[in-house]
Scaffold this motif. Structure first.
Motif, PDB file in Angstrom:
ATOM      1  N   LEU A   5       0.798  -1.117  -0.024  1.00  0.00           N
ATOM      2  CA  LEU A   5      -0.050  -0.244  -0.060  1.00  0.00           C
ATOM      3  C   LEU A   5       0.998   1.274  -0.036  1.00  0.00           C
ATOM      4  O   LEU A   5       0.606   2.128  -0.774  1.00  0.00           O
ATOM      5  N   ILE A   6       2.133   1.382   0.891  1.00  0.00           N
ATOM      6  CA  ILE A   6       2.920   2.479   0.980  1.00  0.00           C
ATOM      7  C   ILE A   6       3.399   2.767  -0.332  1.00  0.00           C
ATOM      8  O   ILE A   6       3.371   3.853  -0.828  1.00  0.00           O
ATOM      9  N   ILE A   7       3.978   1.519  -1.141  1.00  0.00           N
ATOM     10  CA  ILE A   7       4.777   1.548  -2.501  1.00  0.00           C
ATOM     11  C   ILE A   7       3.743   2.303  -3.494  1.00  0.00           C
ATOM     12  O   ILE A   7       4.032   2.962  -4.254  1.00  0.00           O
ATOM     13  N   MET A   8       2.401   1.562  -3.582  1.00  0.00           N
ATOM     14  CA  MET A   8       1.477   2.055  -4.681  1.00  0.00           C
ATOM     15  C   MET A   8       1.132   3.538  -4.281  1.00  0.00           C
ATOM     16  O   MET A   8       0.913   4.343  -5.291  1.00  0.00           O
ATOM     17  N   LEU A   9       0.806   4.166  -3.188  1.00  0.00           N
ATOM     18  CA  LEU A   9       0.593   5.319  -2.767  1.00  0.00           C
ATOM     19  C   LEU A   9       1.738   6.332  -3.048  1.00  0.00           C
ATOM     20  O   LEU A   9       1.447   7.417  -3.631  1.00  0.00           O
ATOM     21  N   ILE A  10       2.937   5.830  -2.725  1.00  0.00           N
ATOM     22  CA  ILE A  10       4.088   6.792  -3.266  1.00  0.00           C
ATOM     23  C   ILE A  10       4.007   6.718  -4.781  1.00  0.00           C
ATOM     24  O   ILE A  10       4.144   8.048  -5.220  1.00  0.00           O
ATOM     25  N   LEU A  11       3.945   5.600  -5.574  1.00  0.00           N
ATOM     26  CA  LEU A  11       3.997   5.758  -6.983  1.00  0.00           C
ATOM     27  C   LEU A  11       2.691   6.602  -7.496  1.00  0.00           C
ATOM     28  O   LEU A  11       2.950   7.361  -8.394  1.00  0.00           O
ATOM     29  N   LEU A  12       1.642   6.488  -6.846  1.00  0.00           N
ATOM     30  CA  LEU A  12       0.362   7.224  -7.198  1.00  0.00           C
ATOM     31  C   LEU A  12       0.804   8.827  -7.167  1.00  0.00           C
ATOM     32  O   LEU A  12       0.597   9.517  -8.042  1.00  0.00           O
ATOM     33  N   VAL A  13       1.125   9.161  -5.983  1.00  0.00           N
ATOM     34  CA  VAL A  13       1.672  10.548  -5.492  1.00  0.00           C
ATOM     35  C   VAL A  13       2.637  11.125  -6.588  1.00  0.00           C
ATOM     36  O   VAL A  13       2.628  12.316  -7.162  1.00  0.00           O
ATOM     37  N   VAL A  14       3.699  10.333  -6.731  1.00  0.00           N
ATOM     38  CA  VAL A  14       4.754  10.853  -7.502  1.00  0.00           C
ATOM     39  C   VAL A  14       4.588  10.995  -9.010  1.00  0.00           C
ATOM     40  O   VAL A  14       4.808  11.972  -9.583  1.00  0.00           O
ATOM     41  N   MET A  74      -7.163   0.318  -6.810  1.00  0.00           N
ATOM     42  CA  MET A  74      -8.574  -0.174  -6.640  1.00  0.00           C
ATOM     43  C   MET A  74      -8.960  -1.556  -6.529  1.00  0.00           C
ATOM     44  O   MET A  74     -10.119  -2.097  -5.937  1.00  0.00           O
ATOM     45  N   VAL A  75      -8.143  -2.397  -7.279  1.00  0.00           N
ATOM     46  CA  VAL A  75      -8.485  -3.934  -7.379  1.00  0.00           C
ATOM     47  C   VAL A  75      -8.041  -4.482  -6.090  1.00  0.00           C
ATOM     48  O   VAL A  75      -8.807  -5.169  -5.228  1.00  0.00           O
ATOM     49  N   ILE A  76      -7.030  -4.171  -5.310  1.00  0.00           N
ATOM     50  CA  ILE A  76      -6.210  -4.703  -4.088  1.00  0.00           C
ATOM     51  C   ILE A  76      -7.014  -4.095  -3.045  1.00  0.00           C
ATOM     52  O   ILE A  76      -7.149  -4.920  -1.924  1.00  0.00           O
ATOM     53  N   TYR A  77      -7.367  -2.966  -3.065  1.00  0.00           N
ATOM     54  CA  TYR A  77      -7.982  -2.260  -1.750  1.00  0.00           C
ATOM     55  C   TYR A  77      -9.315  -1.954  -2.226  1.00  0.00           C
ATOM     56  O   TYR A  77      -9.367  -0.328  -2.567  1.00  0.00           O
ATOM     57  N   PRO A  78     -10.294  -2.494  -2.367  1.00  0.00           N
ATOM     58  CA  PRO A  78     -11.545  -1.807  -2.651  1.00  0.00           C
ATOM     59  C   PRO A  78     -12.006  -0.684  -1.551  1.00  0.00           C
ATOM     60  O   PRO A  78     -11.567  -0.749  -0.547  1.00  0.00           O
ATOM     61  N   HIS A  79     -13.207  -0.055  -2.038  1.00  0.00           N
ATOM     62  CA  HIS A  79     -13.650   0.977  -1.064  1.00  0.00           C
ATOM     63  C   HIS A  79     -13.849   0.370   0.470  1.00  0.00           C
ATOM     64  O   HIS A  79     -14.807  -0.477   0.482  1.00  0.00           O
ATOM     65  N   GLY A  80     -13.134   0.892   1.575  1.00  0.00           N
ATOM     66  CA  GLY A  80     -13.659   0.486   2.751  1.00  0.00           C
ATOM     67  C   GLY A  80     -12.538  -0.546   3.327  1.00  0.00           C
ATOM     68  O   GLY A  80     -12.953  -0.842   4.433  1.00  0.00           O
ATOM     69  N   THR A  81     -11.627  -0.873   2.735  1.00  0.00           N
ATOM     70  CA  THR A  81     -11.129  -2.220   3.205  1.00  0.00           C
ATOM     71  C   THR A  81      -9.665  -1.774   3.960  1.00  0.00           C
ATOM     72  O   THR A  81      -9.032  -2.567   4.454  1.00  0.00           O
ATOM     73  N   ILE A  82      -9.193  -0.358   3.750  1.00  0.00           N
ATOM     74  CA  ILE A  82      -7.871   0.097   4.621  1.00  0.00           C
ATOM     75  C   ILE A  82      -8.301   0.492   5.774  1.00  0.00           C
ATOM     76  O   ILE A  82      -9.009   1.486   5.903  1.00  0.00           O
ATOM     77  N   ALA A  83      -7.659  -0.262   6.864  1.00  0.00           N
ATOM     78  CA  ALA A  83      -7.974   0.203   8.270  1.00  0.00           C
ATOM     79  C   ALA A  83      -7.111   1.344   8.364  1.00  0.00           C
ATOM     80  O   ALA A  83      -6.005   1.571   7.951  1.00  0.00           O
ATOM     81  N   ARG A  84      -7.663   2.336   9.335  1.00  0.00           N
ATOM     82  CA  ARG A  84      -6.824   3.375   9.723  1.00  0.00           C
ATOM     83  C   ARG A  84      -6.115   3.172  10.762  1.00  0.00           C
ATOM     84  O   ARG A  84      -6.041   2.651  11.777  1.00  0.00           O
TER      85      ARG A  84
END
Length: 84
Positions: A5-14, A74-84
């Protein structure tokens, strides 16, 4: 948080920031940020110069990376599956 998740979020932002920057660098109808920054490097011919072709390629690569990272999230983490 999951390392994927961290890697994909960094890729998305960059890739998103890069996409915005490279789109702004494109010259429009003769006057753009790229012409203001490096006007002497561009040719005055009607064809696309080498610098503009490379700018197009980099923009397309950023767009593809952005879309792929967004689809993977979107595929790996559908809406509401990422815990805070």
């Amino acid at each position: 948080m999951n390392p994927l998740l961290i890697i994909m979020l960094i890729l998305l932002v960059v890739s998103g920031v890069g996409l915005v920057i490279f789109i702004l660098l494109h010259s429009g109808k003769g006057t753009g940020i790229s012409d203001m920054i490096a006007s002497s490097m561009y040719s005055t011919q009607t064809g696309t110069s080498i610098i503009e072709k490379n700018l197009d390629r980099i923009t397309i690569i950023c767009a593809v990376v952005f879309l792929l990272s967004l689809i993977v999230l979107m595929v790996i983490y559908p809406h509401g599956t990422i815990a805070r």
